[in-house]
Design a protein around this motif. Structure first.
Motif, PDB file in Angstrom:
ATOM      1  N   LYS A  74     -23.041   9.328 -17.594  1.00 22.27           N
ATOM      2  CA  LYS A  74     -22.519   7.965 -17.445  1.00 22.27           C
ATOM      3  C   LYS A  74     -21.037   7.843 -17.802  1.00 22.27           C
ATOM      4  O   LYS A  74     -20.421   6.824 -17.523  1.00 22.27           O
ATOM      5  N   THR A  75     -20.487   8.857 -18.427  1.00 25.88           N
ATOM      6  CA  THR A  75     -19.104   8.716 -18.904  1.00 25.88           C
ATOM      7  C   THR A  75     -18.121   9.585 -18.132  1.00 25.88           C
ATOM      8  O   THR A  75     -17.014   9.847 -18.596  1.00 25.88           O
ATOM      9  N   GLY A  81     -12.578   3.850 -26.913  1.00 29.39           N
ATOM     10  CA  GLY A  81     -11.358   3.447 -27.609  1.00 29.39           C
ATOM     11  C   GLY A  81     -10.331   2.937 -26.635  1.00 29.39           C
ATOM     12  O   GLY A  81     -10.097   3.519 -25.590  1.00 29.39           O
ATOM     13  N   GLY A  82      -9.699   1.826 -26.976  1.00 27.16           N
ATOM     14  CA  GLY A  82      -8.676   1.211 -26.151  1.00 27.16           C
ATOM     15  C   GLY A  82      -8.538  -0.250 -26.523  1.00 27.16           C
ATOM     16  O   GLY A  82      -7.707  -0.925 -26.012  1.00 27.16           O
ATOM     17  N   GLY A 105      -7.396  -5.501 -24.755  1.00 23.60           N
ATOM     18  CA  GLY A 105      -7.505  -5.096 -26.147  1.00 23.60           C
ATOM     19  C   GLY A 105      -6.252  -4.358 -26.588  1.00 23.60           C
ATOM     20  O   GLY A 105      -5.129  -4.760 -26.280  1.00 23.60           O
ATOM     21  N   GLY A 106      -6.451  -3.257 -27.277  1.00 25.13           N
ATOM     22  CA  GLY A 106      -5.313  -2.510 -27.796  1.00 25.13           C
ATOM     23  C   GLY A 106      -4.389  -2.019 -26.710  1.00 25.13           C
ATOM     24  O   GLY A 106      -3.163  -2.100 -26.806  1.00 25.13           O
ATOM     25  N   LEU A 107      -4.976  -1.526 -25.633  1.00 24.86           N
ATOM     26  CA  LEU A 107      -4.143  -1.078 -24.513  1.00 24.86           C
ATOM     27  C   LEU A 107      -3.632  -2.266 -23.716  1.00 24.86           C
ATOM     28  O   LEU A 107      -2.433  -2.445 -23.542  1.00 24.86           O
ATOM     29  N   ALA A 141      -8.002  -0.450 -18.926  1.00 22.72           N
ATOM     30  CA  ALA A 141      -7.734  -0.590 -20.364  1.00 22.72           C
ATOM     31  C   ALA A 141      -8.998  -0.998 -21.120  1.00 22.72           C
ATOM     32  O   ALA A 141      -8.924  -1.718 -22.113  1.00 22.72           O
ATOM     33  N   PHE A 142     -10.139  -0.562 -20.633  1.00 23.48           N
ATOM     34  CA  PHE A 142     -11.403  -0.834 -21.331  1.00 23.48           C
ATOM     35  C   PHE A 142     -11.504   0.043 -22.564  1.00 23.48           C
ATOM     36  O   PHE A 142     -10.748   0.984 -22.748  1.00 23.48           O
ATOM     37  N   ASP A 143     -12.527  -0.257 -23.410  1.00 24.62           N
ATOM     38  CA  ASP A 143     -12.680   0.529 -24.630  1.00 24.62           C
ATOM     39  C   ASP A 143     -14.019   1.244 -24.744  1.00 24.62           C
ATOM     40  O   ASP A 143     -14.224   2.001 -25.694  1.00 24.62           O
ATOM     41  N   VAL A 144     -14.930   1.014 -23.796  1.00 22.37           N
ATOM     42  CA  VAL A 144     -16.238   1.669 -23.856  1.00 22.37           C
ATOM     43  C   VAL A 144     -16.282   2.752 -22.773  1.00 22.37           C
ATOM     44  O   VAL A 144     -15.972   2.487 -21.608  1.00 22.37           O
ATOM     45  N   ALA A 145     -16.654   3.970 -23.173  1.00 16.30           N
ATOM     46  CA  ALA A 145     -16.514   5.129 -22.275  1.00 16.30           C
ATOM     47  C   ALA A 145     -17.228   4.949 -20.940  1.00 16.30           C
ATOM     48  O   ALA A 145     -16.657   5.250 -19.880  1.00 16.30           O
ATOM     49  N   ASP A 146     -18.486   4.452 -20.957  1.00 12.09           N
ATOM     50  CA  ASP A 146     -19.180   4.377 -19.665  1.00 12.09           C
ATOM     51  C   ASP A 146     -18.620   3.253 -18.784  1.00 12.09           C
ATOM     52  O   ASP A 146     -18.666   3.334 -17.553  1.00 12.09           O
ATOM     53  N   LYS A 156     -15.375   2.519 -18.738  1.00 10.61           N
ATOM     54  CA  LYS A 156     -14.131   3.097 -18.204  1.00 10.61           C
ATOM     55  C   LYS A 156     -14.459   3.954 -16.985  1.00 10.61           C
ATOM     56  O   LYS A 156     -13.817   3.870 -15.939  1.00 10.61           O
ATOM     57  N   ASN A 194      -7.080   7.147 -21.861  1.00  6.54           N
ATOM     58  CA  ASN A 194      -8.272   7.881 -22.286  1.00  6.54           C
ATOM     59  C   ASN A 194      -7.961   8.792 -23.453  1.00  6.54           C
ATOM     60  O   ASN A 194      -7.296   9.797 -23.299  1.00  6.54           O
TER      61      ASN A 194
END
Lengths: 67, 233
Positions: A31-32, A66-67, B58-60, B145-150, B152, B172
């Motif tokens: 999924k990633t 993260g972001g 968010g941060g980005l 600029a999302f923060d959750v891996a799936d 993104k 990333n």
């Protein structure tokens, strides 16, 4: 032997396996990741059905949080 | 909206001689002149024509939006469903007064204090496979600029699949601190740029902190700028 190009690097695998199997064997999260095969994006629903064959060009991006 | 009232080159050396900025219209004019004087008119006109979407504020995203506003990118589409939380302030470009507000609305107000001439569209909603086209189709560049891996991964896949002409600039891997030289920019194919170190996630004990996150955001904003103006990202 199946010869692939993965993120620009030559890779050899012993026998044709599914893209899903190959991703899991390399520790990628299904999924990633975003995967392009021969320049076209492939969705996760298709990973099982695609069998890796000689000459395929794969781009894999693995995302972290993260972001 | 760009307002060009005269072609005279303004002397910015003695700021005390400026007329008072009493109206927003004056601000927009003066900012336009200041940006042209700083960047050159040709560069400024190219930036003014650009339309960039920032997916995630968010941060980005909040920091990218501020930087693109400062240089005068003409149109921004800002997307985020969430509200400002006090724990965001360690890296996101909001202030204490914004805690509890929708990020779209808080950021709109902040950006208007920098340059009210930038056209801003706010979308306070989630981006899903079914909303990618309606929400992003008018942009030529999308900052992922999302923060959750799936999420993104989903956004990159869906933009590549549904809007393949759009260039994606993705952040990333930016957790922790130090390791500045691990942060880099990679191009994949013709339409995807990756900024960050590619491996430092928030899984485990690592947290995201302003210096490294803003480093990545600046990389992304710099890549956007080079795409708009031409040149090496």
């Amino acid at each position: 032997m199946v010869r692939l190009l993965v993120n620009g690097n030559s890779v050899e695998i012993a026998e044709p396996i599914s893209l899903a199997h190959w991703l899991e064997s390399k520790g990628y999260g299904i999924k990633t990741v975003a995967v392009e095969l021969d320049g076209t994006i492939v969705g996760p629903e298709a990973y099982e059905a695609i069998i890796l064959s000689d000459g395929m060009q794969i781009e894999v991006v693995s995302f972290v949080g993260g972001g | 909206m760009i307002m060009e009232k005269n072609e005279q080159k303004t002397d910015f050396s003695s700021i005390n001689s400026w007329p008072p900025l009493e109206t927003e219209e004056n601000d927009v004019q003066h900012l336009w002149q200041a940006l042209c004087s700083r960047h050159g008119r040709d560069v400024q006109e190219q930036l003014a024509k650009a339309h960039v979407a920032v997916a995630g504020l968010g941060g980005l995203g909040s920091n990218i939006a501020v930087q693109l506003t400062r240089i005068g990118v003409g149109k921004l589409t800002l997307l985020d469903f969430d509200r400002v939380d006090i724990t965001n302030l360690n890296r996101q470009h909001y202030f204490l007064q914004h805690v509890g507000q929708y990020k779209t609305e808080a950021l709109r107000k902040i950006l208007a204090m920098i340059n009210p001439g930038i056209q801003i569209t706010c979308i306070t909603d989630r981006l899903t496979p079914s909303t990618v086209i309606p929400y992003l189709q008018e942009s030529t560049i999308v900052c992922e600029a999302f923060d959750v891996a799936d999420q993104k991964a989903m956004l990159v896949r869906e933009i590549r699949r549904q809007l393949p002409e759009i260039t994606i600039v993705s952040g990333n891997g930016m957790a922790g601190y130090g390791r500045t030289n691990d942060m880099c920019v990679k191009r994949l194919g013709t339409h995807l740029y990756l900024c960050g170190d590619g491996y430092s996630g928030i899984e485990g004990k690592n947290s995201v902190m302003a210096p490294r996150v803003v480093l990545c955001a600046s990389q992304m904003a710099n890549v956007v700028t080079s795409i708009v103006l031409g040149g090496k990202p």
